[in-house]
Design an enzyme around this catalytic site. Structure first.
Site, PDB file in Angstrom:
ATOM      1  N   ASP A  17       0.156   4.979   0.761  1.00 15.01           N
ATOM      2  CA  ASP A  17      -0.937   5.803   0.950  1.00 15.01           C
ATOM      3  C   ASP A  17      -1.080   7.897   0.854  1.00 15.01           C
ATOM      4  OD1 ASP A  17      -2.492   4.702   1.740  1.00 15.01           O
ATOM      5  OD2 ASP A  17      -1.740   4.137   4.151  1.00 15.01           O
ATOM      6  N   GLU A  54       0.868  -1.247   0.320  1.00  9.52           N
ATOM      7  CA  GLU A  54      -0.031   0.180  -0.081  1.00  9.52           C
ATOM      8  C   GLU A  54       0.948   0.955   0.537  1.00  9.52           C
ATOM      9  OE1 GLU A  54      -3.256  -0.813   2.337  1.00  9.52           O
ATOM     10  OE2 GLU A  54      -3.378   2.025   3.863  1.00  9.52           O
ATOM     11  N   GLU A  69      -2.668  10.319   3.216  1.00 11.63           N
ATOM     12  CA  GLU A  69      -4.283  10.554   3.470  1.00 11.63           C
ATOM     13  C   GLU A  69      -4.408  12.340   3.667  1.00 11.63           C
ATOM     14  OE1 GLU A  69      -6.456   7.036   5.692  1.00 11.63           O
ATOM     15  OE2 GLU A  69      -4.277   7.338   6.999  1.00 11.63           O
TER      16      GLU A  69
END
Ligand SMILES: *[C@@H]1O[C@H](CO)[C@@H](O)[C@H](O)[C@H]1NC(C)=O
Length: 280
Positions: A102, A100, A104
């Site tokens: 990311d 993953e 955010e």
């Protein structure tokens, strides 16, 4: 010498030819996976919006799975009082030992800064957070958030400025995301138990609905379908280094705008930092 040069040259041409270059019609590239009752929607093909209110948040994911490439998306984040909301934008593979990458965005009260939170998971293990304040208000205009991902490194960029580099450190035993194709995901959800000032500021539902917008998705990336990459074997040759100007900008952002780095959180790692932290 000459022949190996020709080989490298033609192999890089192949990479260029087989890269999937798309500047998206969201209708063809993405599915709304949560909040398809209108919380998440595509408008005229070129704008995607995700909305959060008390009953529901929303999410979308790409139809394609990618293994290496450069992926750009323009986002305009929830304006005004976005405290308690999180807009996530990430690449993720499936299964228990997932990879993953990311981005955010942790919302805040009007006028207070968003936090841009980043993380990298390989084989199901993350804990590699770096957080930043942006040098602009991300709710006024669209800005480009990019992930460059190749066998050597992962580079997170904002409007072309690299903010984080995660290097392949397999040589010192750190797993690197390179075996699992990933889809692009995005979601807008309520995380007021932790997002804003560590959970102190709650979502003000009287301000709902909260909306984040997306446009100009571009994947200059290898698409994997039925186990085959659109880049063929030339994937191994993919590389793109940061030139000196970009390296300087990366250092500048890390110095001025980084507010958290797992690699300098000695309280969290009393026994010593993860090995990749000690790489030059
Ligand atoms: C919100 O604003 C406060 C006060 O400026 C700041 O400490 C915090 O880092 C900001 N961002 C988030 C997501 O809490």
């Amino acid at each position: 010498m000459a022949s190996s040069f020709t080989f490298v040259l033609s192999a890089s041409l192949l990479v260029i030819i087989f890269l999937e270059i798309t500047s998206a019609d969201f209708n063809n590239e993405f599915d709304i996976t949560w909040g398809s009752d209108g919380h998440g929607k595509v408008i005229n093909g070129d704008l995607l919006t995700l909305t959060l209110d008390k009953p529901s948040g929303s999410a979308c994911e790409s139809r394609n799975e990618y293994l290496f490439g450069k992926i750009d998306m323009q986002l305009k984040l929830v304006p005004g009082n976005s405290a308690g909301t999180v807009t996530s934008y990430y690449l993720q593979s499936e299964g228990p030992n997932w990879d993953e990458i990311d981005f955010e965005f942790l919302g805040n009260l009007s006028g207070d800064p968003y936090i841009l939170h980043t993380n990298v998971f390989s084989q199901g293990k993350g804990d590699r957070e770096q957080q930043f304040y942006l040098w602009f208000d991300p709710t006024v205009d669209f800005h480009t958030y990019s992930i460059l991902w190749n066998p050597q490194h992962i580079i997170f960029s904002v409007d072309g400025t690299p903010i984080r580099e995660f290097k392949n450190a397999e040589s010192i035993g750190v797993p690197y995301p390179k075996d699992h194709p990933m889809k692009i995901h995005s979601s807008l959800w309520n995380a007021d138990d932790w997002a804003t000032r560590g959970g102190l500021v709650k979502t003000d539902w009287s301000q709902a609905p909260f909306t984040a917008s997306y446009r100009n998705f571009k994947a200059d990336a290898c698409v994997v379908a039925s186990g085959k990459s659109s880049c063929g074997d030339s994937v191994a040759l993919m590389s793109e280094e940061l030139d000196t100007t970009k390296q300087e900008r990366l250092r500048w952002v890390q110095k001025k705008n980084m507010i958290y780095n797992y690699c300098s959180d000695s309280k969290r790692f009393p026994q010593g930092f993860p090995p990749e932290c000690n790489m030059a």
